[in-house]
Design a protein around this motif. Structure first.
Motif, PDB file in Angstrom:
ATOM      1  N   LEU A 286       6.369  17.012  51.880  1.00 17.06           N
ATOM      2  CA  LEU A 286       6.311  16.700  50.431  1.00 17.06           C
ATOM      3  C   LEU A 286       6.593  15.096  49.954  1.00 17.06           C
ATOM      4  CD1 LEU A 286       6.348  18.149  47.558  1.00 17.06           C
ATOM      5  CD2 LEU A 286       9.295  18.447  47.839  1.00 17.06           C
ATOM      6  N   GLU A 287       7.157  14.380  50.831  1.00 20.43           N
ATOM      7  CA  GLU A 287       8.096  12.879  50.395  1.00 20.43           C
ATOM      8  C   GLU A 287       6.117  12.580  50.787  1.00 20.43           C
ATOM      9  OE1 GLU A 287       9.755   8.610  52.389  1.00 20.43           O
ATOM     10  OE2 GLU A 287      10.091  10.642  53.559  1.00 20.43           O
TER      11      GLU A 287
ATOM     12  N   LEU B 167       7.423   9.592  36.967  1.00 20.93           N
ATOM     13  CA  LEU B 167       7.597  10.585  38.080  1.00 20.93           C
ATOM     14  C   LEU B 167       8.257  12.080  37.869  1.00 20.93           C
ATOM     15  CD1 LEU B 167       9.307   9.556  40.127  1.00 20.93           C
ATOM     16  CD2 LEU B 167      11.667   9.479  39.321  1.00 20.93           C
ATOM     17  N   GLY B 168       8.475  12.348  36.711  1.00 22.91           N
ATOM     18  CA  GLY B 168       8.928  14.027  37.179  1.00 22.91           C
ATOM     19  C   GLY B 168       7.644  14.220  37.371  1.00 22.91           C
ATOM     20  N   GLU B 169       6.831  14.162  36.247  1.00 24.96           N
ATOM     21  CA  GLU B 169       5.207  14.810  36.211  1.00 24.96           C
ATOM     22  C   GLU B 169       4.331  14.229  37.879  1.00 24.96           C
ATOM     23  OE1 GLU B 169       2.515  14.374  32.084  1.00 24.96           O
ATOM     24  OE2 GLU B 169       3.353  12.241  33.724  1.00 24.96           O
ATOM     25  N   LEU B 170       4.433  13.266  38.612  1.00 19.52           N
ATOM     26  CA  LEU B 170       4.160  12.938  39.446  1.00 19.52           C
ATOM     27  C   LEU B 170       4.366  14.022  40.356  1.00 19.52           C
ATOM     28  CD1 LEU B 170       4.405   9.422  41.456  1.00 19.52           C
ATOM     29  CD2 LEU B 170       4.798  10.978  42.316  1.00 19.52           C
ATOM     30  N   LEU B 171       6.099  14.224  40.332  1.00 27.97           N
ATOM     31  CA  LEU B 171       6.544  15.287  41.795  1.00 27.97           C
ATOM     32  C   LEU B 171       6.346  16.534  40.948  1.00 27.97           C
ATOM     33  CD1 LEU B 171      10.652  14.161  41.291  1.00 27.97           C
ATOM     34  CD2 LEU B 171       8.925  13.232  43.118  1.00 27.97           C
ATOM     35  N   ASP B 172       6.342  16.885  40.050  1.00 29.52           N
ATOM     36  CA  ASP B 172       5.423  18.274  39.971  1.00 29.52           C
ATOM     37  C   ASP B 172       4.487  18.154  40.369  1.00 29.52           C
ATOM     38  OD1 ASP B 172       5.780  20.692  38.177  1.00 29.52           O
ATOM     39  OD2 ASP B 172       4.407  20.043  37.064  1.00 29.52           O
ATOM     40  N   ARG B 173       3.539  17.445  40.777  1.00 21.16           N
ATOM     41  CA  ARG B 173       2.323  17.650  40.708  1.00 21.16           C
ATOM     42  C   ARG B 173       2.294  17.424  42.373  1.00 21.16           C
ATOM     43  NH1 ARG B 173      -2.626  14.203  39.041  1.00 21.16           N
ATOM     44  NH2 ARG B 173      -4.771  14.898  40.253  1.00 21.16           N
ATOM     45  N   ALA B 174       3.206  16.592  42.851  1.00 23.10           N
ATOM     46  CA  ALA B 174       3.100  17.030  44.021  1.00 23.10           C
ATOM     47  C   ALA B 174       3.513  18.585  45.587  1.00 23.10           C
ATOM     48  CB  ALA B 174       3.979  15.785  45.092  1.00 23.10           C
ATOM     49  N   ILE B 175       4.687  18.917  43.974  1.00 21.20           N
ATOM     50  CA  ILE B 175       4.798  19.956  44.672  1.00 21.20           C
ATOM     51  C   ILE B 175       3.704  21.053  44.353  1.00 21.20           C
ATOM     52  CG2 ILE B 175       6.485  22.138  43.937  1.00 21.20           C
ATOM     53  CD1 ILE B 175       8.515  20.125  43.703  1.00 21.20           C
ATOM     54  N   GLN B 176       2.293  20.451  43.350  1.00 21.72           N
ATOM     55  CA  GLN B 176       2.009  22.097  43.275  1.00 21.72           C
ATOM     56  C   GLN B 176       0.825  21.705  44.708  1.00 21.72           C
ATOM     57  OE1 GLN B 176       0.252  21.438  39.465  1.00 21.72           O
ATOM     58  NE2 GLN B 176       1.866  22.213  38.129  1.00 21.72           N
ATOM     59  N   LEU B 177       0.454  20.319  44.612  1.00 24.97           N
ATOM     60  CA  LEU B 177      -0.395  20.145  45.579  1.00 24.97           C
ATOM     61  C   LEU B 177      -0.461  21.209  47.261  1.00 24.97           C
ATOM     62  CD1 LEU B 177      -1.923  16.773  45.503  1.00 24.97           C
ATOM     63  CD2 LEU B 177      -3.017  17.980  45.392  1.00 24.97           C
ATOM     64  N   LEU B 178       0.969  20.487  47.459  1.00 24.35           N
ATOM     65  CA  LEU B 178       1.799  21.575  48.217  1.00 24.35           C
ATOM     66  C   LEU B 178       1.875  22.812  48.628  1.00 24.35           C
ATOM     67  CD1 LEU B 178       3.503  21.164  51.126  1.00 24.35           C
ATOM     68  CD2 LEU B 178       5.865  21.374  49.945  1.00 24.35           C
TER      69      LEU B 178
ATOM     70  N   VAL C  76       1.889   7.867  44.200  1.00 30.80           N
ATOM     71  CA  VAL C  76       2.141   6.904  43.828  1.00 30.80           C
ATOM     72  C   VAL C  76       1.406   6.020  43.709  1.00 30.80           C
ATOM     73  CG1 VAL C  76       4.094   4.991  43.791  1.00 30.80           C
ATOM     74  CG2 VAL C  76       4.341   7.772  42.984  1.00 30.80           C
ATOM     75  N   TYR C  77       0.814   6.022  44.711  1.00 35.01           N
ATOM     76  CA  TYR C  77       0.254   5.149  45.265  1.00 35.01           C
ATOM     77  C   TYR C  77      -1.097   5.300  44.658  1.00 35.01           C
ATOM     78  CZ  TYR C  77      -3.702   2.179  47.834  1.00 35.01           C
ATOM     79  OH  TYR C  77      -4.466   1.217  48.242  1.00 35.01           O
ATOM     80  N   TYR C  78      -1.956   6.121  44.035  1.00 38.05           N
ATOM     81  CA  TYR C  78      -3.039   6.003  43.031  1.00 38.05           C
ATOM     82  C   TYR C  78      -2.817   5.889  41.731  1.00 38.05           C
ATOM     83  CZ  TYR C  78      -6.169   7.619  46.461  1.00 38.05           C
ATOM     84  OH  TYR C  78      -7.570   7.462  47.440  1.00 38.05           O
TER      85      TYR C  78
END
Length: 304
Positions: free
Chosen positions: A257-258, A10-21, A265-267
């Motif tokens: 971001l959400e 989860l932490g990696e996923l949220l970090d990647r989401a912030i990077q994409l944004l 998460v889907y992927y």
């Protein structure tokens, strides 16, 4: 260049989401602009409606609120799907623009509105029951301790409500990527998220927490300024306008971001459950694959 698809905590996923944004801020800023402006206009018109009190201005502002509300109900689901689609394209190292993101759903507005309504009804029906239970408790228990007890009950009941909400959070990524109608998208969300409800819930809830915290802190700060005499004398409408403008800025930056996180998460679950990463590598090598059809469709099908 984007990282290859792989299972993530989860932490990696949220970090990647912030990077994409952060690296695609202009893209997501542009996608978030229409619903953010619609929400700002609706809130501002609502403030006029409450301030007017009566007369022709009251009627006009009230009608404006209704029109903007209906428009917002259409714009928001389309923008949500566009954000999910853009995240999908970037995750697969494909190009995405604001125009292509919205253009992918130009003929599917009714379907997306239906999905939003269906998702809302199926996700939040426990809240109705919770409301009546909490109201009954607060009515029966008048003491300070009774109110505290009722708050604890509400907090405990919010956990199963959150898990019900998490069952359907992947519906918009599913419909954006697979281009399925509302019913199959809901079913896909339930099936794919099975066994990972907590992960899905926190992936949706933590970005919302950032959004709400920023909005709440801005509201609090403007409230302090409004209590200051020189500021308050300018206009009764100034403070609500500044709150709405602050919320507009927060929505533009953080609202995507959400849905970035939920698409990741889907992927992530497609990789874990359906071997999507292996299917992609085999497909790129020109080899036949035995992966799940849904995983192949989510990776290989370009939107019309």
């Amino acid at each position: 260049m984007n990282q290859p698809l792989r299972p993530m905590r989860l932490g990696e996923l949220l970090d990647r989401a912030i990077q994409l944004l952060r690296t695609n801020l202009g893209l997501f800023f542009g996608i978030a602009l229409p619903p953010a402006i619609a929400q700002f206009a609706m809130s501002t018109a609502g403030d006029f409606f409450r301030a007017d009190g009566r007369g022709i201005g009251y009627a006009i502002s009230g009608l404006t609120v209704i029109v903007l509300l209906l428009g917002n109900l259409i714009i928001t689901p389309v923008a949500t799907a566009a954000q999910c689609w853009a995240t999908s394209q970037l995750s697969l190292s494909r190009a995405a623009t604001v125009r292509s993101a919205y253009g992918s759903f130009s003929n599917r507005k009714a379907s997306l509105v239906g999905l939003a309504i269906m998702q809302g009804l199926m996700s939040f029906w426990p809240v109705v029951i919770l409301y009546f239970v909490a109201t009954a408790l607060l009515s029966a228990l008048h003491s300070k301790g009774g109110v505290a007890f009722a708050v604890i009950i509400v907090a405990l009941c919010a956990i199963p409500c959150g898990l019900v909400w998490a069952r359907y959070l992947l519906a918009f990524p599913a419909t954006a990527i697979l281009r399925t109608p509302a019913g199959p998208s809901i079913d896909r969300s339930v099936t794919l998220g099975d066994g990972y409800r907590w992960k899905v819930m926190w992936a949706g809830l933590l970005p919302l927490g950032i959004l709400w915290a920023l909005k709440g802190s801005g509201d609090w700060l403007i409230g302090l300024l409004n209590a200051w005499g020189p500021f308050a004398r300018h206009s009764d409408f100034l403070a609500p306008f500044l709150v709405n403008f602050w919320n507009l800025l927060v929505d533009l930056v953080f609202m995507p971001l959400e849905f970035i996180a939920l698409t990741l998460v889907y992927y992530d679950l497609c990789v874990r459950k359906e071997g999507l990463d292996i299917a992609l590598m085999m497909e790129q090598a020109g080899m036949e694959t035995i992966a799940e059809p849904a995983a192949l469709t989510s990776a290989g099908e370009e939107p019309a």
